[in-house]
Scaffold this active site. Structure first.
Site, mmCIF file in Angstrom:
data_model
loop_
_atom_site.group_PDB
_atom_site.id
_atom_site.type_symbol
_atom_site.label_atom_id
_atom_site.label_comp_id
_atom_site.label_asym_id
_atom_site.label_seq_id
_atom_site.Cartn_x
_atom_site.Cartn_y
_atom_site.Cartn_z
ATOM 1 N N LYS A 53 104.702 -13.234 84.397
ATOM 2 C CA LYS A 53 105.561 -13.029 83.226
ATOM 3 C C LYS A 53 105.906 -14.383 82.597
ATOM 4 O O LYS A 53 105.857 -14.553 81.383
ATOM 5 C CB LYS A 53 106.841 -12.275 83.631
ATOM 6 N N GLN A 97 114.091 -9.207 88.814
ATOM 7 C CA GLN A 97 112.919 -8.611 89.461
ATOM 8 C C GLN A 97 113.353 -7.709 90.622
ATOM 9 O O GLN A 97 114.127 -8.119 91.481
ATOM 10 C CB GLN A 97 111.985 -9.735 89.958
ATOM 11 N N ASP A 120 114.168 -5.257 80.057
ATOM 12 C CA ASP A 120 113.453 -4.319 80.914
ATOM 13 C C ASP A 120 113.793 -2.874 80.527
ATOM 14 O O ASP A 120 113.123 -1.942 80.965
ATOM 15 C CB ASP A 120 113.836 -4.548 82.392
#
Ligand code: NAD
Length: 296
Positions: A53, A97, A120
């Site tokens: 990412k 994460q 997200d």
């Protein structure tokens, strides 16, 4: 014989589009969009995902920060870090994460993220807006799937879509998106999962199958009808000592056999995976526009 949906190619195109937009912003004297990623611990797979990412941010001209915190970190300390990122003017969006260590309450962490920076799309505010068909951050994997269907001009209207898996990050949101009253939607959706009886009955009647369960080679040729569209989200590391890394990545579909019956299929790797990162970048650019440009 199916058309192979090239997620790598589409994600490269999307990154090019983003890069062009960033260049325009910079040429007008603006600052680059900034994505931060929080990683707790040193799990190999998580580290790979986060590093990819961060590397993609570089490719499109974004600023990125990787905040690597120790596995033993206390929940309060992690929450303080989230508050800091929420208040940091120069961070447009950030991700935490998952999975987090067992001693940390993931829901608490998720709820602490400012929905305006939740690129997200996991915060209940954003999930709710998505379900209500309002403008929001759609979580990256479902967003990437919709984008693939759009760019391959696959008609979803009135089709029977079967989603395998009901997780909060893939199965549940994509089932909602596919049934929305929208051009890329209007499907009749069936969600099947680990408690479904006679799952094969449903998959055999599907025009589109979106599989997100994480069991390699689960979906076999005798479970699908001719002409089906298969979107394979599953990614499982399967041990293979002949490979340098010691494993290969496998999807949920038994690719070689189902591709003979399908009209379209995503490969693993190179299908949905690269789209997830491209969508995260799209969400970050959107966050930049809302948080930075909107505040001018
Ligand atoms: P999860 O483990 O949270 O959920 C799996 C779902 O599959 C559950 O709802 C469960 O009911 C269902 N399931 C499990 N076994 C089943 C069975 N035998 N029959 C029917 N249903 C069954 O998983 P997730 O987080 O949604 O991830 C699913 C897969 O997708 C994993 O392989 C994961 O690595 C992959 N994934 C890929 C991406 C990407 O970017 N391509 C993103 C997220 C997840």
């Amino acid at each position: 014989m199916a058309i192979i949906i090239d997620g790598k190619k589409i994600s490269t195109l999307i990154k090019e589009e983003i890069k062009n937009q960033v260049e325009k912003i910079i040429s007008k004297g603006g600052r680059a969009p900034h994505l931060a990623a929080v990683l707790v611990g040193e799990d190999g797979a998580s580290l790979t995902y986060v590093s990819n990412k961060v590397a993609s941010c570089k490719q499109v001209g974004f600023k990125s920060s990787l905040i690597n915190l120790p596995y033993e970190i206390k929940e309060e300390k992690l929450l303080r870090e989230i508050t800091r990122l929420n208040n940091e003017k120069e961070v447009d969006g950030f991700i935490v994460q998952l999975p987090l260590p067992k001693h940390i309450d993931e829901d608490k962490v998720l709820l602490a993220i400012n929905p305006k920076k939740d690129v997200d799309g996991f915060h209940p505010t954003n999930f709710g807006k998505m379900a209500l068909n309002m403008e929001t951050f759609v979580s990256a994997t479902p967003y990437g799937i919709i984008e693939l269907l759009k760019r391959y001009d696959i008609d979803t209207n009135g089709k029977h879509t079967v989603v395998i898996g009901r997780s909060n990050i893939v199965g549940r949101p994509i089932s909602i998106l596919m049934s929305r009253k929208a051009k890329l939607g209007n499907s009749t959706v069936t969600v099947v999962h680990s408690r479904t009886k006679n799952l094969k009955f449903f998959t055999n009647n599907a025009d589109i199958i979106i599989s997100a369960l994480g069991v390699p080679n689960f979906l076999k040729a005798n479970m699908v009808k001719n002409g089906v569209v298969i979107i394979d989200v599953g990614i499982t590391r399967v041990k293979d000592l002949n490979k340098r890394k010691g494993y290969v990545l496998k999807g949920d579909a038994d690719f070689e056999s189902v591709k003979e019956k399908a009209s379209y299929i995503t490969p693993v790797p190179g299908g949905v995976g690269p789209m997830t990162i491209a969508s995260l970048l799209q969400n970050t650019l959107k966050a930049y526009k809302i948080n930075f440009e909107g505040s001018k």
